[in-house]
Design an enzyme around this catalytic site. Structure first.
Site, PDB file in Angstrom:
ATOM      1  N   GLU A  85       0.813  -1.214   0.000  1.00  0.00           N
ATOM      2  CA  GLU A  85       0.000   0.000   0.000  1.00  0.00           C
ATOM      3  C   GLU A  85       0.847   1.264   0.000  1.00  0.00           C
ATOM      4  O   GLU A  85       0.468   2.282  -0.601  1.00  0.00           O
ATOM      5  CB  GLU A  85      -0.926  -0.012   1.218  1.00  0.00           C
ATOM      6  CG  GLU A  85      -1.960   1.084   1.243  1.00  0.00           C
ATOM      7  CD  GLU A  85      -3.101   0.892   0.257  1.00  0.00           C
ATOM      8  OE1 GLU A  85      -3.763   1.889  -0.082  1.00  0.00           O
ATOM      9  OE2 GLU A  85      -3.332  -0.258  -0.176  1.00  0.00           O
ATOM     10  N   THR A 143      -5.175 -11.557  -6.412  1.00  0.00           N
ATOM     11  CA  THR A 143      -5.531 -11.700  -4.999  1.00  0.00           C
ATOM     12  C   THR A 143      -7.046 -11.791  -4.870  1.00  0.00           C
ATOM     13  O   THR A 143      -7.780 -11.409  -5.784  1.00  0.00           O
ATOM     14  CB  THR A 143      -5.037 -10.500  -4.172  1.00  0.00           C
ATOM     15  OG1 THR A 143      -5.718  -9.316  -4.617  1.00  0.00           O
ATOM     16  CG2 THR A 143      -3.533 -10.325  -4.307  1.00  0.00           C
ATOM     17  N   LYS A 155     -13.028   2.648 -11.061  1.00  0.00           N
ATOM     18  CA  LYS A 155     -12.121   3.718 -10.661  1.00  0.00           C
ATOM     19  C   LYS A 155     -10.764   3.185 -10.237  1.00  0.00           C
ATOM     20  O   LYS A 155     -10.618   2.032  -9.840  1.00  0.00           O
ATOM     21  CB  LYS A 155     -12.735   4.537  -9.531  1.00  0.00           C
ATOM     22  CG  LYS A 155     -13.129   3.752  -8.302  1.00  0.00           C
ATOM     23  CD  LYS A 155     -13.942   4.619  -7.346  1.00  0.00           C
ATOM     24  CE  LYS A 155     -14.365   3.839  -6.113  1.00  0.00           C
ATOM     25  NZ  LYS A 155     -15.210   4.653  -5.215  1.00  0.00           N
ATOM     26  N   PHE A 182      -5.032 -18.647  -9.135  1.00  0.00           N
ATOM     27  CA  PHE A 182      -3.999 -17.772  -8.578  1.00  0.00           C
ATOM     28  C   PHE A 182      -4.062 -17.740  -7.050  1.00  0.00           C
ATOM     29  O   PHE A 182      -3.056 -17.507  -6.379  1.00  0.00           O
ATOM     30  CB  PHE A 182      -4.160 -16.347  -9.106  1.00  0.00           C
ATOM     31  CG  PHE A 182      -3.600 -16.115 -10.484  1.00  0.00           C
ATOM     32  CD1 PHE A 182      -2.245 -16.265 -10.737  1.00  0.00           C
ATOM     33  CD2 PHE A 182      -4.428 -15.739 -11.524  1.00  0.00           C
ATOM     34  CE1 PHE A 182      -1.723 -16.048 -11.999  1.00  0.00           C
ATOM     35  CE2 PHE A 182      -3.919 -15.518 -12.794  1.00  0.00           C
ATOM     36  CZ  PHE A 182      -2.564 -15.672 -13.041  1.00  0.00           C
ATOM     37  N   LEU A 183      -5.243 -17.959  -6.492  1.00  0.00           N
ATOM     38  CA  LEU A 183      -5.411 -17.866  -5.041  1.00  0.00           C
ATOM     39  C   LEU A 183      -4.685 -18.983  -4.302  1.00  0.00           C
ATOM     40  O   LEU A 183      -4.492 -18.895  -3.093  1.00  0.00           O
ATOM     41  CB  LEU A 183      -6.902 -17.884  -4.676  1.00  0.00           C
ATOM     42  CG  LEU A 183      -7.757 -16.789  -5.317  1.00  0.00           C
ATOM     43  CD1 LEU A 183      -9.197 -16.889  -4.833  1.00  0.00           C
ATOM     44  CD2 LEU A 183      -7.187 -15.408  -5.021  1.00  0.00           C
ATOM     45  N   ALA A 184      -4.266 -20.020  -5.032  1.00  0.00           N
ATOM     46  CA  ALA A 184      -3.569 -21.141  -4.388  1.00  0.00           C
ATOM     47  C   ALA A 184      -2.253 -20.708  -3.755  1.00  0.00           C
ATOM     48  O   ALA A 184      -1.777 -21.344  -2.809  1.00  0.00           O
ATOM     49  CB  ALA A 184      -3.320 -22.254  -5.407  1.00  0.00           C
TER      50      ALA A 184
END
Length: 408
Positions: A85, A143, A155, A182-184
């Site tokens: 972030e 993610t 946005k 992908f979450l694996a």
């Protein structure tokens, strides 16, 4: 003749049709899967494609991604960015713009591709909105937060001046690709981060989704939303929920978000139920960086707002207890010392009021799955909610804002 000059005026009125697609795909990085090559509107496009990855995606999938484009004879240049972030900044946006210049990106036919979490998606989205006054791009969220929230949003935004998403634009990519596999490889904390946004959607409009989280949420995180082993597709055998549950949870979250955003995509109506969980948390999240992830702060805001609802008699104690229990079951802490800081929470609300053009427009639960909007929440109500957040921490809260016995 009169010496006065006649004043002239012109009025230009036009409409811009907006259409973008979110496509569920499987085995996206298989060179035989054409989805990643297809440009918005169809075909494969021309010119060198810029592919932007976040660091973790490059580490995990960089070789497969490069092999995919190499096997398909597509000229590609790469840019890797940090995905935290703190890096959602104007400097990163300009880094993308410089790379687009270096690559020689065409106005329409060679849209950049961003593969990663919500931070890099926001950075690339804003860069694309600025470059040549706007170019298309392709978004591949990797993610859970990216797949259920960022994937639907029109946005993009970056942090500036200590405030979250203070600079941004409405720039939906024409094409977003979602691959649950992908979450694996996503850390479980990041999965819980995404669950914070799913939790929000369940609370504002989908009792069925809330019940799914109540029963399966912890197991979905444990199984990383992956399909069970062969032979266990039709039920739970101790190894996680059926694949259908993962599909339903992600599908309901995306569909609910799309349903809320579509009639108000440019946010001309500032009464938005999807702002639930985002009224007090943005400033708390920024002050807590890097301690809190976005979805973690959102979940806490959901609980804080539920305390306001309890105080108004809009929901009862049993419903509130159920909400907190589901958050905890998914590993989402319901409170944080900064949510006990009355002055900070009031400062956050004041900034939210500016963002909502002088009104609170606070979405508040009337039941699990339903909201109303309030514009008259008082400082006393905020103080009582802060005290309630302190009790969830096992402490009290003082008027100065800090939870007794807790470090700020």
């Amino acid at each position: 003749m009169s010496g006065t000059t006649r004043q002239q005026s012109w009025k230009i009125q036009t409409e811009l049709p907006v259409e973008y697609e979110i496509v569920e795909t499987h085995d996206l990085l298989n060179p035989e899967n054409p989805d990643l090559l297809t440009v918005p509107g169809g075909g494969r496009g021309t010119g060198t494609r810029l592919v932007i990855l976040d660091h973790s995606v490059d580490e995990l999938y960089g070789t497969k991604i490069r092999t995919y484009f190499s096997d398909n004879d597509v000229p590609v240049d790469y840019l890797t960015l940090p995905g935290s972030e703190e890096n959602k900044s104007i400097e990163r946006v300009l880094e993308v713009v410089n790379k687009l210049n270096e690559v020689g990106t065409n106005r329409l036919s060679s849209p950049p591709i961003v593969i990663g979490g919500g931070v890099v998606a926001d950075v690339v989205g804003l860069a694309a909105s600025l470059y040549r006054r706007g170019i298309p791009f392709v978004r591949v969220p990797t993610t859970l937060l990216g797949q259920v929230d960022v994937s639907v949003a029109a946005k993009s935004g970056i942090n500036y001046g200590g405030y979250r998403n203070r600079l941004g634009a409405y720039t939906p990519p024409p094409r977003t690709l979602i691959d649950r596999s992908f979450l694996a490889t996503v850390p479980r904390r990041q999965l819980r981060n995404g669950m914070g946004e799913i939790f929000k959607m369940a609370l504002i409009k989908d009792l069925r989704l809330f019940e799914l989280l109540e029963e399966y949420g912890a197991e979905l995180i444990e199984a990383r939303f992956q399909d069970p082993r062969p032979g266990e597709e039709h039920g739970r055998r101790g190894d996680g929920p059926a694949a259908a549950v993962a599909d339903e949870v992600i599908g309901r979250a995306i569909a609910g978000m799309a349903e809320e955003l579509q009639p108000n995509l440019w946010e001309k109506d500032l009464q938005r139920s999807v702002d639930y969980g985002h009224s007090f948390s943005p400033l708390v999240e920024m002050r807590a960086l890097p301690e809190l992830l976005h979805g973690e702060a959102v979940a806490m805001d959901c609980v804080f707002s539920a305390l306001l609802a309890v105080g108004r008699g809009l929901i009862d104690d049993d419903q509130f207890t159920r909400i907190v229990a589901v958050a905890r079951r998914m590993g989402l802490a319901p409170s944080h010392p900064l949510f006990c800081d009355v002055e900070l929470v009031l400062e956050g609300l004041a900034d939210t009021v500016l963002h909502r053009d002088g009104k609170q427009n606070l979405p508040i639960l009337t039941a699990i799955g339903e909201v109303c909007f309030l514009n008259d929440v008082t400082e006393g109500e905020i103080e009582r909610a802060c005290a309630g957040m302190g009790r969830l921490l096992g402490t009290g809260a003082g008027r100065t804002g800090q939870c007794v016995g807790a470090d700020r």
